[in-house]
Design a protein around this motif. Structure first.
Motif, mmCIF file in Angstrom:
data_model
loop_
_atom_site.group_PDB
_atom_site.id
_atom_site.type_symbol
_atom_site.label_atom_id
_atom_site.label_comp_id
_atom_site.label_asym_id
_atom_site.label_seq_id
_atom_site.Cartn_x
_atom_site.Cartn_y
_atom_site.Cartn_z
ATOM 1 N N UNK A 25 5.787 -57.244 9.170
ATOM 2 C CA UNK A 25 6.139 -57.017 7.763
ATOM 3 C C UNK A 25 4.909 -56.617 6.955
ATOM 4 N N UNK A 26 3.768 -57.222 7.282
ATOM 5 C CA UNK A 26 2.538 -56.892 6.559
ATOM 6 C C UNK A 26 2.167 -55.425 6.741
ATOM 7 N N UNK A 27 2.506 -54.865 7.892
ATOM 8 C CA UNK A 27 2.184 -53.466 8.159
ATOM 9 C C UNK A 27 2.953 -52.520 7.247
ATOM 10 N N UNK A 28 4.016 -53.025 6.606
ATOM 11 C CA UNK A 28 4.832 -52.186 5.733
ATOM 12 C C UNK A 28 4.381 -52.234 4.269
ATOM 13 N N UNK A 29 3.312 -52.935 3.974
ATOM 14 C CA UNK A 29 2.934 -53.179 2.582
ATOM 15 C C UNK A 29 2.688 -51.885 1.806
ATOM 16 N N UNK A 30 1.918 -50.969 2.379
ATOM 17 C CA UNK A 30 1.612 -49.740 1.658
ATOM 18 C C UNK A 30 2.882 -48.949 1.372
#
Length: 646
Positions: free
Chosen positions: A459-464
Motif C-alpha cells: 500500500x505504501x508503494x501507491x502513495x505517490x
C-alpha cells in the motif's frame, strides 16, 4: 472527478456550484462560485419558511428583471439561462414576496475558466513533474474563485477543493480499492507468487510479441469495468513485461487503451448501464421539444435506449480503432515517436523506464522481492488475482439484482447497468488480500507479522499515485466551480450544419474531457445537449431507420468516443493516473508516449468515420478503411527497435 461526481458536473453545465449566498430568514439561494460573462448560469431558490405559493423575481444591479418564477410550498425553483455581460450588473437581487437575498460572485471572462487545467497540463508536459503542476493548476483556479486573492486562493485549495475531492464517496472507494490491490500485490510478491507466475508463463510468452499479445488479451478479457481492468492487468502483467524488456510506457499504453475502450464497447459492463440511462433521459428531453408533433414524440419516447446504444456501437470509431491499433503495433513490432525511443531504451539495456523517472508506484521496493529460498508456486500469484475477478463479478451481479426495479427484466445488461461497481471492487480487493494472507501463512512462507508488513509495504508503494489522483480530482472540482465545460460547450456549439454534428460533438467532448479529466462527467454534460440538438436539426425524423438516423447515432457515439479520447490525452484523468500506477510508469512519460497514438487514431476516426458516415457512408465500410489507414501509417512511419526479436 469520478462517477458520482456527475451531479457536480451537471451542476457545472447550468452554473451551479452549491455555494450559498447571504439569505433572508425564509429564502435560500444556491448560486455559482464564479459567473462567466455571457455564459448561462442558474440559481436554485428555496423558501423553507413559507407555507404559501410565492412569486420570485431575479433583478440585476440596474433593477432590470432577469427571470421570474413561482415557488410552491416547501418547493424549489431553478431559474436557468441567466447571464450577465459584466461585473457592473452585480449584485443580483432575488425577491420572493417580502423576502430578498443578494447574489455576489466573482465575474470573469469565460476564457479564464480553461486556464487552470491548461496550466497544469502544460507544466506537466514541459517539466515532467506532475504533482507540482497539478497543485499549480488547483491554486490558480482557487485564486480565480477567491476573486484573485492569492492568500484566500491558497486556503481554498486545501479547505475546499482538496477536501471535496477526498470527501466524494466514489473517490474514497477508488483510493481504498487501489491501496488494497497494492497491498495484495505486496503479499504476492513477498511469497514469490508474482515471480512464479512469470516463470510459469515464460515457456508460452517466449517473445516480446507474445508478451504484448498476452497483455492485450488480458485487457480484452476484463471488460466489465475500466478501473478493475487497469489495476488488475497492469499489476499482473508488469513482472512478465519487465522480464521481456518491454518498456513501462508500452505497458501503460496497452493497459490504458484496453480499459475504457473495451468497457464502452461491451454491453455487459458498468459503463453501458450509465450510458443507457443518459441516452434514455436525453431522448425524453428531446421529446418535450415537440408538443405539437405527437408522432415524433411517440417515436422518441418509445425508442429503446438500449437499442439506440447497440445501433451506435459501429459508430464508436475511436474505441474500436484504439483496440485495433494496439493489436497492429504488437503484431508488426513497430513504434514511432516517443514510444519508439522508450522501447529502444528498454531493449538496449537503458532501463525499463527513463532514468530519473518519477514512478507512479514504487515497484523497486525491497518488499517486491521474495526472500531467498522462498518456494516458487504459481498459484500463489494466480489465486488472489482470480479471487478479485470472481468476487468483483459476483458483486456486480448481486448489487445489480438488488437494484432492479419491480417489473424490470433481469437481463445481464440490466443487471450490470443497475449494479454498484464500487461495492464489487471493494469486496473483490479485500477478498484478494485475505486470500493472499491465508496462502502466505498457511504454507508457512511468511508469518502473520511478515504478511501484514508486506501488505502495508504494498500500500505504501501507491502513495505517490494517490497524491496525483487527489490533486487531479481537486483540479476537476476547480473546473466545476469555474464552469469550464459550460464555456467550452457554449463556444463550440453555437451553429453547425447537421452533417457536421457528429465530428463537432467528438471535438467538443474531447476538449471537455481533456480539460476536466473525466469521461463520465463529459458524457453527463453533453448527452442532454447533443441528443435534443440532433433531433431539432432533423436527426430524429423517421427515427429508427430514417434518413438522418445515422446523424443521431453518430452524435451519440461521438459523445462517448470523444470523452474517451480526451480522457486518454489528459494528464489529469483518473484512469490515466491509474494506468501509470498499475504499470509502474512515470505518469508524464505515459501521457507523452501515448499521445501520438491517440491523436493518430482520433484523426483517422474523424476523417473516415465521423464525417463520411454522417453523409451516408456505412460504418462497416469506414471501419475497415480506418484499419487499413492505421496499418499503413504504422508500416510507413513506424520502426522496429534495434535488437528486437520477432
Amino acid at each position: 472527478m469520478t462517477r458520482t461526481s456527475l451531479r457536480a458536473a451537471v451542476a457545472a453545465l447550468i452554473g451551479l456550484a452549491a455555494a450559498p449566498s447571504a439569505s433572508a430568514q425564509d429564502l435560500e439561494v444556491a448560486s455559482p462560485h464564479v459567473i462567466l460573462t455571457n455564459i448561462p448560469f442558474a440559481l436554485t431558490i428555496t423558501a423553507p419558511g413559507r407555507l404559501d405559493t410565492v412569486s420570485v423575481q431575479v433583478m440585476d444591479a440596474a433593477g432590470r428583471v432577469m427571470a421570474e418564477g413561482v415557488i410552491a410550498p416547501f418547493g424549489e425553483l431553478v431559474l436557468s439561462g441567466l447571464s450577465v455581460s459584466g461585473r457592473a450588473l452585480l449584485p443580483l437581487t432575488v425577491a420572493a414576496g417580502d423576502a430578498t437575498s443578494t447574489v455576489e460572485a466573482p465575474v470573469l471572462p469565460g476564457w479564464l475558466s480553461i486556464v487552470p487545467p491548461l496550466i497544469a497540463i502544460v507544466l506537466a508536459l514541459i517539466f515532467r513533474e506532475v504533482v507540482t503542476s497539478l497543485l499549480a493548476g488547483v491554486f490558480i483556479g482557487a485564486m480565480f474563485v477567491a476573486g484573485m486573492n492569492p492568500l484566500a486562493g491558497l486556503m481554498l485549495t486545501v479547505d475546499t477543493f482538496v477536501r471535496e475531492a477526498l470527501g466524494d464517496p466514489d473517490h474514497a472507494a477508488i483510493i481504498i480499492f487501489s491501496l488494497l490491490l497494492g497491498g495484495m500485490v505486496g503479499i504476492m510478491s513477498r511469497m514469490g507468487g508474482t515471480r512464479a507466475v512469470v516463470e510459469a508463463v515464460t515457456p508460452f510468452a517466449t517473445t516480446r510479441r507474445r508478451g504484448l499479445f498476452a497483455t492485450w488479451a488480458a485487457g480484452l478479457a476484463i471488460f466489465f469495468d475500466d478501473y478493475a481492468n487497469t489495476l488488475i492487468v497492469g499489476n499482473t502483467m508488469r513482472p512478465l513485461t519487465d522480464k521481456l524488456k518491454i518498456s513501462r510506457e508500452k505497458l501503460a499504453y496497452i493497459v490504458d487503451s484496453t480499459a475504457a475502450p473495451v468497457a464502452v464497447l461491451v454491453f455487459v459492463s458498468t459503463w453501458v448501464g450509465f450510458e443507457i440511462g443518459l441516452i434514455g433521459d436525453a431522448l425524453h428531453q428531446a421529446a418535450v421539444q415537440y408538443p405539437a408533433d405527437p408522432a415524433l414524440q411517440a417515436e422518441l419516447t418509445g425508442a429503446s435506449p438500449f437499442s439506440v446504444y447497440l445501433h451506435s456501437v459501429p459508430f464508436l470509431f475511436y474505441p474500436l480503432l484504439a483496440v485495433f491499433t494496439v493489436a497492429i503495433l504488437t503484431w508488426t513490432g513497430r513504434d514511432f515517436g516517443p514510444m519508439l525511443k522508450a522501447e529502444q531504451r528498454a531493449l538496449s539495456g537503458g532501463g525499463l523506464f527513463r532514468p530519473g523517472a518519477q514512478l507512479a508506484a514504487d515497484t523497486g521496493s525491497e518488499l517486491a522481492e521474495a526472500p531467498a529460498g522462498t518456494p516458487m508456486r504459481w498459484w500463489n500469484g494466480a489465486i488472489p488475482v482470480l479471487t478479485v475477478v470472481v468476487v468483483v463479478v459476483t458483486g456486480l451481479l448481486w448489487t445489480g439484482m438488488q437494484a432492479l426495479g419491480e417489473g424490470d427484466p433481469a437481463t445481464l445488461s440490466n443487471i450490470l447497468g443497475s449494479a454498484d461497481p464500487f461495492k464489487g471492487l471493494l469486496w473483490g480487493s479485500f477478498a484478494g488480500c485475505l486470500v493472499a494472507v491465508v496462502l502466505a501463512v498457511s504454507q508457512r512462507i511468511a508469518s502473520l507479522r511478515d504478511a501484514v508488513g508486506a501488505w502495508v509495504g504494498g500500500m505504501r508503494a501507491m502513495l505517490l499515485a494517490m497524491v496525483i489522483l487527489i490533486l487531479a480530482w481537486s483540479l476537476g472540482e476547480v473546473t466545476v466551480a469555474l464552469n469550464t465545460a459550460g464555456w467550452l460547450t457554449s463556444m463550440l456549439s453555437d451553429s453547425m450544419p447537421m452533417r457536421l454534428l457528429p465530428v463537432t460533438t467528438f471535438v467538443i467532448a474531447a476538449l471537455i474531457s481533456f480539460a476536466t479529466g473525466t469521461s463520465w462527467g463529459t458524457m453527463a454534460i453533453l448527452f442532454p445537449l447533443v441528443v435534443p440538438l440532433s433531433v431539432a436539426m432533423g436527426g430524429g425524423v423517421n427515427f429508427e431507420g430514417g434518413e438522418h438516423y445515422t446523424v443521431l447515432l453518430g452524435a451519440i457515439s461521438s459523445v462517448m468516443a470523444g470523452a474517451i479520447f480526451g480522457d486518454h490525452c489528459s494528464p489529469i484523468s483518473d484512469t490515466t493516473v491509474l494506468s501509470s500506477m498499475a504499470s509502474g510508469c512515470d505518469h508524464v512519460d505515459h501521457v507523452r508516449t501515448q499521445l501520438p497514438y491517440a491523436l493518430m487514431v482520433a484523426g483517422v476516426g474523424m476523417l473516415v468515420g465521423d464525417i463520411p458516415t454522417a453523409y451516408g457512408l456505412s460504418p462497416w465500410i469506414s471501419l475497415p478503411l480506418g484499419m487499413v489507414i492505421i496499418w499503413s501509417i504504422i508500416r510507413v512511419v513506424g520502426r522496429k527497435p534495434e535488437g528486437q526479436i520477432a
